[in-house]
Design a protein around this motif. Sequence first.
Motif, PDB file in Angstrom:
ATOM      1  N   GLY A 112      70.202  43.314  48.144  1.00  0.00           N
ATOM      2  CA  GLY A 112      71.117  42.904  49.207  1.00  0.00           C
ATOM      3  C   GLY A 112      71.747  41.569  48.890  1.00  0.00           C
ATOM      4  O   GLY A 112      71.286  40.847  48.004  1.00  0.00           O
ATOM      5  N   ASP A 113      72.798  41.236  49.622  1.00  0.00           N
ATOM      6  CA  ASP A 113      73.552  40.011  49.391  1.00  0.00           C
ATOM      7  C   ASP A 113      73.152  38.926  50.375  1.00  0.00           C
ATOM      8  O   ASP A 113      72.963  39.190  51.572  1.00  0.00           O
ATOM      9  CB  ASP A 113      75.055  40.257  49.527  1.00  0.00           C
ATOM     10  CG  ASP A 113      75.607  41.112  48.405  1.00  0.00           C
ATOM     11  OD1 ASP A 113      74.890  41.270  47.392  1.00  0.00           O
ATOM     12  OD2 ASP A 113      76.737  41.594  48.532  1.00  0.00           O
ATOM     13  N   GLY A 114      73.040  37.697  49.856  1.00  0.00           N
ATOM     14  CA  GLY A 114      72.859  36.539  50.698  1.00  0.00           C
ATOM     15  C   GLY A 114      74.186  35.858  50.970  1.00  0.00           C
ATOM     16  O   GLY A 114      75.256  36.410  50.690  1.00  0.00           O
ATOM     17  N   ALA A 115      74.128  34.639  51.511  1.00  0.00           N
ATOM     18  CA  ALA A 115      75.345  33.925  51.852  1.00  0.00           C
ATOM     19  C   ALA A 115      75.881  33.113  50.686  1.00  0.00           C
ATOM     20  O   ALA A 115      77.082  33.065  50.454  1.00  0.00           O
ATOM     21  CB  ALA A 115      75.098  33.002  53.052  1.00  0.00           C
ATOM     22  N   ASP A 116      74.976  32.474  49.941  1.00  0.00           N
ATOM     23  CA  ASP A 116      75.429  31.631  48.834  1.00  0.00           C
ATOM     24  C   ASP A 116      74.307  31.509  47.814  1.00  0.00           C
ATOM     25  O   ASP A 116      73.327  32.251  47.848  1.00  0.00           O
ATOM     26  CB  ASP A 116      75.908  30.261  49.336  1.00  0.00           C
ATOM     27  CG  ASP A 116      74.800  29.406  49.962  1.00  0.00           C
ATOM     28  OD1 ASP A 116      73.616  29.802  49.882  1.00  0.00           O
ATOM     29  OD2 ASP A 116      75.113  28.345  50.514  1.00  0.00           O
ATOM     30  N   ASP A 143      81.868  35.727  57.791  1.00  0.00           N
ATOM     31  CA  ASP A 143      82.289  37.068  57.398  1.00  0.00           C
ATOM     32  C   ASP A 143      81.242  37.783  56.556  1.00  0.00           C
ATOM     33  O   ASP A 143      81.355  38.980  56.315  1.00  0.00           O
ATOM     34  CB  ASP A 143      83.605  36.997  56.614  1.00  0.00           C
ATOM     35  CG  ASP A 143      83.489  36.134  55.361  1.00  0.00           C
ATOM     36  OD1 ASP A 143      82.691  35.180  55.371  1.00  0.00           O
ATOM     37  OD2 ASP A 143      84.213  36.415  54.377  1.00  0.00           O
ATOM     38  N   ARG A 144      80.217  37.054  56.095  1.00  0.00           N
ATOM     39  CA  ARG A 144      79.264  37.649  55.172  1.00  0.00           C
ATOM     40  C   ARG A 144      77.847  37.727  55.720  1.00  0.00           C
ATOM     41  O   ARG A 144      76.998  38.381  55.155  1.00  0.00           O
ATOM     42  CB  ARG A 144      79.236  36.853  53.855  1.00  0.00           C
ATOM     43  CG  ARG A 144      80.390  37.127  52.938  1.00  0.00           C
ATOM     44  CD  ARG A 144      80.080  36.637  51.553  1.00  0.00           C
ATOM     45  NE  ARG A 144      80.412  35.236  51.390  1.00  0.00           N
ATOM     46  CZ  ARG A 144      79.936  34.479  50.405  1.00  0.00           C
ATOM     47  NH1 ARG A 144      79.092  34.988  49.547  1.00  0.00           N
ATOM     48  NH2 ARG A 144      80.284  33.225  50.295  1.00  0.00           N
ATOM     49  N   TRP A 145      77.548  37.038  56.779  1.00  0.00           N
ATOM     50  CA  TRP A 145      76.138  36.907  57.147  1.00  0.00           C
ATOM     51  C   TRP A 145      75.979  36.631  58.634  1.00  0.00           C
ATOM     52  O   TRP A 145      76.724  35.847  59.201  1.00  0.00           O
ATOM     53  CB  TRP A 145      75.521  35.744  56.372  1.00  0.00           C
ATOM     54  CG  TRP A 145      74.032  35.820  56.364  1.00  0.00           C
ATOM     55  CD1 TRP A 145      73.174  35.243  57.254  1.00  0.00           C
ATOM     56  CD2 TRP A 145      73.236  36.565  55.472  1.00  0.00           C
ATOM     57  NE1 TRP A 145      71.889  35.576  56.955  1.00  0.00           N
ATOM     58  CE2 TRP A 145      71.896  36.387  55.855  1.00  0.00           C
ATOM     59  CE3 TRP A 145      73.511  37.368  54.375  1.00  0.00           C
ATOM     60  CZ2 TRP A 145      70.831  36.978  55.192  1.00  0.00           C
ATOM     61  CZ3 TRP A 145      72.463  37.954  53.698  1.00  0.00           C
ATOM     62  CH2 TRP A 145      71.150  37.755  54.108  1.00  0.00           C
ATOM     63  N   PRO A 146      74.989  37.236  59.288  1.00  0.00           N
ATOM     64  CA  PRO A 146      74.631  36.802  60.650  1.00  0.00           C
ATOM     65  C   PRO A 146      74.099  35.374  60.589  1.00  0.00           C
ATOM     66  O   PRO A 146      73.061  35.112  59.977  1.00  0.00           O
ATOM     67  CB  PRO A 146      73.530  37.788  61.061  1.00  0.00           C
ATOM     68  CG  PRO A 146      73.660  38.944  60.121  1.00  0.00           C
ATOM     69  CD  PRO A 146      74.172  38.363  58.826  1.00  0.00           C
ATOM     70  N   CYS A 147      74.803  34.476  61.164  1.00  0.00           N
ATOM     71  CA  CYS A 147      74.565  33.049  60.963  1.00  0.00           C
ATOM     72  C   CYS A 147      73.124  32.641  61.257  1.00  0.00           C
ATOM     73  O   CYS A 147      72.578  32.929  62.321  1.00  0.00           O
ATOM     74  CB  CYS A 147      75.502  32.264  61.858  1.00  0.00           C
ATOM     75  SG  CYS A 147      75.336  30.493  61.730  1.00  0.00           S
ATOM     76  N   GLY A 148      72.511  31.977  60.280  1.00  0.00           N
ATOM     77  CA  GLY A 148      71.196  31.381  60.482  1.00  0.00           C
ATOM     78  C   GLY A 148      70.053  32.360  60.580  1.00  0.00           C
ATOM     79  O   GLY A 148      69.034  32.057  61.209  1.00  0.00           O
ATOM     80  N   THR A 149      70.161  33.545  59.967  1.00  0.00           N
ATOM     81  CA  THR A 149      69.066  34.504  59.998  1.00  0.00           C
ATOM     82  C   THR A 149      68.762  35.015  58.596  1.00  0.00           C
ATOM     83  O   THR A 149      69.641  35.100  57.743  1.00  0.00           O
ATOM     84  CB  THR A 149      69.384  35.717  60.891  1.00  0.00           C
ATOM     85  OG1 THR A 149      70.583  36.350  60.418  1.00  0.00           O
ATOM     86  CG2 THR A 149      69.566  35.306  62.334  1.00  0.00           C
ATOM     87  N   PHE A 150      67.490  35.358  58.373  1.00  0.00           N
ATOM     88  CA  PHE A 150      67.079  36.036  57.151  1.00  0.00           C
ATOM     89  C   PHE A 150      67.203  37.543  57.336  1.00  0.00           C
ATOM     90  O   PHE A 150      67.146  38.056  58.457  1.00  0.00           O
ATOM     91  CB  PHE A 150      65.610  35.731  56.820  1.00  0.00           C
ATOM     92  CG  PHE A 150      65.314  34.300  56.581  1.00  0.00           C
ATOM     93  CD1 PHE A 150      65.635  33.693  55.369  1.00  0.00           C
ATOM     94  CD2 PHE A 150      64.697  33.527  57.560  1.00  0.00           C
ATOM     95  CE1 PHE A 150      65.341  32.360  55.142  1.00  0.00           C
ATOM     96  CE2 PHE A 150      64.407  32.199  57.338  1.00  0.00           C
ATOM     97  CZ  PHE A 150      64.741  31.609  56.123  1.00  0.00           C
TER      98      PHE A 150
END
Length: 409
Positions: free
Chosen positions: A64-68, A98-105
Amino acid sequence: MGQLGKPFLLSSQGSDRATAYGFSNKCVTIAGKTHVVWTDAPAQTRGRTFDHATRQWGPTISIGDGADNHNHPSLTVDAAQRLHLTFGPHGPWGIYPDRWPCGTFKHCTATEPNSLDAIGRNAVVVGYNATYGYLLHTYSGMDCLVYRGGEKPHPLMFQRQRPGKAWESARPLMAQDIDPGYTHLGPIITSDHQGTLYVSGHFYSEQRGYSLGVALLKSVDDGKTWADLSGATVDTPILYESRFAVPHPPAEDDPRNWGLVCDSRGRPWILTGKQKGNDRYLPLSHWTGKAWETVDLSRFLPADRVPTDGSMTIDTADRIHVVIAASTAASSHTWRDPSTEVFYLASTDEGRQFACQQISTTDSAAPSWLPAISRPGPFHPVHSPTILFTHGPFSEEKVDSEVWAVSVE
């Protein structure tokens, strides 16, 4: 000292922080297979499996992809030999909406035992303004997660999921009495053979420009309550105090939390390093039950090397394994200096003496850095660890760093 296997190139498409950050666990070995995870550029969680019977690495698996590039996967195992994994964000500030639910693993549990296949397909989100996570599955069947999160100035957070239940609300364990601003904690969680949990972290503040030190808490009830090492219950979140402190470099040298693990006698061992200063002090300490005993590991490194990053573990025979990234004494001593190489230190006598050898190939143009090593959990003890490191430049852009694995045999 363990014999080192031939280094194996896991990936040539790694992020510049492919194996960061070494305070979490990225390697587990169970029932004849070693599973490793890392970050390919720019933020793609990857995994591979080594089959000890065939002596072969399997194909690369995309999880899976992370944010950065701070994606930071963390791996553990349950009693049914299913792998559990968290990976995810760097910033809890919505910089990648646009890439990630902010602040969650993303929290994943494998559907098959002893396999990375399809582990990312049933991911759920967990965390509160979260990043830099360490996941541990406990003897009681819970997943416990420590991370930097919460409201600014972000404290060290603890969150748990009981079997068959949803994740409970996050709770702060360690905090700083400062104005809102950037903090860093390097959180680690481990367990002894009785199920006592230990959590360590450092107290860095950008306002201050350094870390006050490294602290340690313990819990005998799966994180319901917390205590100092004497057993005295404490109110959380704690502020940094001497009764929680472990031996570490002076505050002006910016002490950091590099490793925490328990030996077969239940004694916590902790490796602390520093980000500043020209001296080579590198304390490895263990709690005797009454006091800390400390050895300075820098004397076992080559004389021209200054440690800048590290990680450690203890195997089932109580042998201590430490990996250190160290730059030349003439360098800038930063953690990403091009002169940095990776060194392996091992002790068979409870840390009194260590043998040392360089495991990276010298390259003055780009660092070998960000060392990580297998950490034990209740259902994935370390018999012989695996070491990961990144070879390639520091860059915030897309890069193609090399990701290397070295087994201790």
